[in-house]
Scaffold this active site. Sequence first.
Site, PDB file in Angstrom:
ATOM      1  N   GLY A 197       1.053  -9.942 -10.942  1.00  0.00           N
ATOM      2  CA  GLY A 197       0.261 -10.967 -11.596  1.00  0.00           C
ATOM      3  C   GLY A 197       1.002 -11.700 -12.682  1.00  0.00           C
ATOM      4  O   GLY A 197       0.379 -12.247 -13.584  1.00  0.00           O
TER       5      GLY A 197
ATOM      6  N   LYS B  28       0.832  -1.203   0.000  1.00  0.00           N
ATOM      7  CA  LYS B  28       0.000   0.000   0.000  1.00  0.00           C
ATOM      8  C   LYS B  28       0.863   1.248   0.000  1.00  0.00           C
ATOM      9  O   LYS B  28       0.483   2.281  -0.561  1.00  0.00           O
ATOM     10  CB  LYS B  28      -0.909   0.009   1.228  1.00  0.00           C
TER      11      LYS B  28
ATOM     12  N   ARG C 294       3.698 -15.306  -9.216  1.00  0.00           N
ATOM     13  CA  ARG C 294       2.947 -16.241  -8.387  1.00  0.00           C
ATOM     14  C   ARG C 294       1.583 -16.546  -9.004  1.00  0.00           C
ATOM     15  O   ARG C 294       1.065 -17.654  -8.869  1.00  0.00           O
ATOM     16  CB  ARG C 294       2.768 -15.657  -6.985  1.00  0.00           C
TER      17      ARG C 294
ATOM     18  N   ILE D 255       9.935 -13.173  -5.373  1.00  0.00           N
ATOM     19  CA  ILE D 255      10.962 -13.772  -6.229  1.00  0.00           C
ATOM     20  C   ILE D 255      12.329 -13.800  -5.562  1.00  0.00           C
ATOM     21  O   ILE D 255      13.129 -14.681  -5.832  1.00  0.00           O
ATOM     22  CB  ILE D 255      11.066 -13.040  -7.581  1.00  0.00           C
TER      23      ILE D 255
ATOM     24  N   CYS E 252      -1.190 -11.483  -7.487  1.00  0.00           N
ATOM     25  CA  CYS E 252      -0.115 -11.254  -6.522  1.00  0.00           C
ATOM     26  C   CYS E 252       0.181  -9.761  -6.621  1.00  0.00           C
ATOM     27  O   CYS E 252      -0.743  -8.972  -6.482  1.00  0.00           O
ATOM     28  CB  CYS E 252       1.085 -12.131  -6.812  1.00  0.00           C
TER      29      CYS E 252
END
Lengths: 751, 622
Positions: B398, B309, B401, B334, B395
């Site tokens: 996108g 956020k 994961r 990662i 995630c």
Amino acid sequence: MLSLGSGGAKSTKPSFVSYVTPEEIKAEKDPPKKEKHPDLLPGEVEFCSANPILKYSQDDLSQHGVFGTLFCTNFRVTFISDETPQEKTAKTFKNKLYGEKNDIPLMCVDHIYGVYDEKRKLITGGLVKNKYPSKMIIHCKDLRVFQFCLTFTKEEDAKKIFQGIAHHCLEEKSLKCVFAFSYMGTPSPGTDLSFCREMLRKQETIMFDSPEDWTQEMKRTKANCRLVIENKNFELSQRLPKYFVIPLAIGDLFSYQGKGLPIWCWSHYSGCALFKASFPPVTQEDGDFQKHLETMINAVAHNYLYSVKTEDLSESLPNIQDIQQSYNKFKQFFLIENSTDFWLSDVKWFSSLESSGWLDIIRQCLQKAVEVVECLEKDNTNVLITEEEGTDLCCVISSLAQIMLDPYYRTLMGFQSLVQKEWVAGCHAFLDRCNHLHQKDKECHSPVFLLFLECVWQLVQQHSPAFQFSETYLTVLSDSVHVPIFSTFLFNSAHHREGVMKAESPLAQSGPLSCPTVWDWSVQFDSKAQNFFYNPLYSEKVKHEKAVRKPHKPKHQRQLSLPSTAFKTPLKKGFFKDETDSLKKMLQVKRLSRWMGSPDSPAATTREFYESWQHRPVDYHGLLLPCLDGPAVRVWMQRYLRWIPEVYILGGGSVAMTTKLMELLSQVQDLKRVLEQRDTSQAAKIDHRPYIQHRLLSFGSSGRLSSSFPFAYTRNRSFKPIIPTGLMQRLMVTDSLASQEDEASSVASFV
Amino acid sequence: MEKSGSVDSVESLCSSTTTRSDRSSGTRVSDTELRSKGRAIEKVLQCKYTSKGELPLLPEELVQDSAKDVTYICPFVGPVRGSLTVTNYRLFFRCTDREPVFGLDLPLGVLSRVEKIGAATSRGDVSYGLACKDMRNLRFVHKEPEDSLKKSVFEVLMKFAFPVSNNMSLFAFEYKQVFPENGWRVYDPLAEYKRQGLPKESWRISKVNDHYELCDSYPAALVVPVTITDEELRRISSFRAKGRIPVLSWIHPESQAAVVRASQPMVGQNGRRCKEDEKLLQAIMDANAQSHKIFIFDARPSVNAAANKMKGGGYESEDAYQNAELVFLDIHNIHVMRESQRKLKEVVYPNIEDSHWLSNLESTHWLEHIKLILAGALRIADKVESGKTSVVVHCSDGWDRTPQLTSLALIMLDSHYRTIRGFQILLEKEWLSFGHRFQQRVGHGDKNHTDADRSPIFLQFIDCVWQMTRQFPAAFEFNEYFLITILDQLYSCLFGTFLCNSEQQRLKEEVPKHTVSLWSFVNSQLEEFVNPLYVHYPSHVLFPTVGIRHLQLWVTYYIRWNPRMRPQEPVHQRYKELLAKRAELQKRVEELQREAANRTASSSSERAGSPTRSITPVQTFV
């Protein structure tokens, strides 16, 4: 909501909530009481019972239970549900003596825990008298876990059943009380039909209880040793087999009660042989005995080319107490009482495994066996393995070495004969080691035989096509140790067996008693279920197609096919040179471990031995060596995980593969049969393989079998995945990486 | 047997002296280290060399340099002397002084780092270390050439190992092998959505991203609810990270529960909202009449999601999204995965510490990450299958994961993706078209080995698939070798399939035009990749167990360089033998039957009751 004796020491386990409300219990309690009794085996007697008892069903995702009656007989603890039994799902793999769902043979009980005021206590003799627990948890030796709630039944009944079970399962008792002695008194019903066929089958397992068996075995391995029949009435020693074989060079048998006598195990085709002996620790002043042992070692050396290597197993391997301790730790990881425990322990699974040391003990045993094999196969030296008793680790190592060297022992009958030869006739103290009588003396308990089966499993796992039997067979065998029916595992020695059996015989009118041996598998399983004992991948020795394929190489050529450079120090076997060498050896017998230790560590040389073997073409009927590297030694999943619903793979697991292979194989055999029928000349050719037939196709619906098949109950539960509970511990990644952003640089650097 | 056959041929070769030619100084190398790679690659290799004495070069492969008297410090057998050859595609090493013959043959693409170790010694030896992407390290020692002007073979190696850093093109662009099938045509999005049975009344294929204007890392064809207009999609794209809006990935044929993928919403610290996005999720839920709920699976640990956020990202608040339930799946980023892989390599290569193997393995957390990914996918599959509920998966961006989770869930849910071609489609769709950044994560031809964008995300996915094939040995049409081939070719840069970061880039670079697809190669020799035990169950959902007790380290991939861990004979050899045996017997039976039929026809006597019965069921397999 009533929390039914919420489990164990950690009292607030979120997953341990019963979904049975008190109202429901009332409702279920009422239905017309129809007295239900277990189907008793011949000779089985009911001791006590209690109703209603709530049995928690572990295999359900929601932890609720079933009401029923709990019985204790002289054979088992059994639970009979009040619910009308569901239509019996045709089970392909059913034990005729007891059911895996509700029966616990008394001998199979490992520990009983009682839950008193939310606290879990191990039940021992003292605790029984006072009061009964609200919940009773039974851990079985075959790793099943049962949980019974006793609070719904009358106090009196609850007390009685609890004390009864605790008494019969935990208190020290005499051998006479073992169910086998009640069971065998009754004529076994209905076996007559299949009797002849079974006898045929049985006969293939060599019992090694007659001189002929030993002579035959010596002939088979071309051994040049002497059969001893002087111990026929155990005059020589009560710790030695009735009949056994020793090196030719031993003259005097009757000194030191057979202590130090090298017992022949197996002969290599080269002429060298493996012997085992009981060598008690020798004190300094015991010069005569020392000399005696040296004579014995020299006698072994005389067997072939005056060479011998001795190995004191009690020096180089963990002792039986270490084994016991390690296994005790190890088995705890599989005695899972609820899902929360399961997922909690899942996180530290690998390090827990390692800390038990069990896999390491397996590795050490296999390693030692490989060293022995190396001596026999590569150096062609006689090997004498010793330990104090000569009937524990000696049995493990000698049996393993024989399995690696001799393909006969990898067939089912061969394996059973091996167990007879080395363990049963060989006087392994099954009764003490398995603690069938709940003796308080903890010193002598040790799962040595199980350790052996574990090691064999590793070999089966690594070289499946080399074994005729399957892992299911090994699992069943490991369970059968705790079924108090079979004479095989009930005694401490041949002398013990004979003494007890003779003493018992007057009871029966019809001649000497015969407890079934465990090898009479029809006592436990019908022939259909016995098909699971056979490995569909087994590569049978080619017999018929000799004309097509190259004739089988004589064994000694195999030796020559070794790359000569593979060994750093090639043994040049000049006869004279060897003669002098071995004369030297005679004077100064080297201990195997030290011998190996001098230039390289034993691990390094066996490593080399393994690697050179690995480079040879595959020969499933030749020498077999295990890979001993870390990842290669694994947990015997089938045995240890079969009762844990969290790890059931629905529609998967090795069973999916096995069934597919069995289908394939039965098709191949069908085709073969068709061909044989077609062959006009061979009109009356009998197929000698009674197993693996069409009927196997009947469970071809492998789509819905779970990985625990054929063991755990096939439940009618909804097909739902098992999702780790919220308690699954978060991976603790402490370094800064975890908080970094995924994209280090947002600019794509593609050219 | 093929294996021993090839070794023999090499042995015979080595006894004869090598013919000296400037172009190729070696003979054919049977790569004992790569023996497990099997025959398929060899087949490709065979296309070029005619006589046994030549290097098996591929079309357009050229020898760049070679050196004799190079020592390969093998961690398993010790130092080995031999000759080293570098082409524009690979590195060959063949030993000259050892039996059995020993060789190395690896594509340069597999190298992540080449560096000189230490200074030259007094004897003029230089040592080079080669770190590989496939879990091994190689070390060579060679004499410094006397002519200091001449480049050493390793400088040449460095140039060709990292073509991208040296402004050259990858070998895939040179390689011109022609295969019977064109693998670039394996995946057609429209055909795939048609196969899924996309209901027209609730979903539509939008052309809004036809020119990759809405989102440059997404495919051109996007499936969205019919009630959402393209204009609304454009507005949503500014609310989702990198414009990766929620689009359909898969739809359940019966319940119509959908698997939707996206990137994180750009909520930020102020809790920004986007009413079109809210409408879209509501529309996704409405498209499935079976459920009045929608699940949002955020692959990240909740802490990380919250931390995002600060950077403008975040997660859907349940206030804004009515009927939505948010679940965090606790999968790490990662960097954590890269670190875990590094540790794993330390533990498995070169030597394994037997007595601490298990605790060492645990300390890498590798299997724990695998467990979390599988557990996440399992929860998604369970919600869709058992709960009949649509799910949204995301995630941060996108593309890491998220494809791990969606593609694994899809494999569990849809048996089509367990076939060889179906799996190819799955990779093309979930990974390639939806922009998993292969170039960045693998670093094709890039010498910057410390690049923080590298991560074994795809490897983890393949590992998870392998775990499932272990648990369901009869449910997958492909075998282990297929998975290993995909991973090997991911690094090799021989095929164009895994190049670039997105569909748009691949089109821009004209990758399909200039390179060969891996699937061309695979589909031209399917028999190598078929699982002999495969049984096709059409509507069979797989729910793997994710307990670590049932997960195993993929020894045959991660520890395959260790000769001791290699099985003497792979078990599936036995299956193949069995199948062959059956085929052979079947043939004989048929022959005999024909013969018998002829005989009965001619003599019309005897032999009734022909045993055709047992032959019929057989044919249904294979």
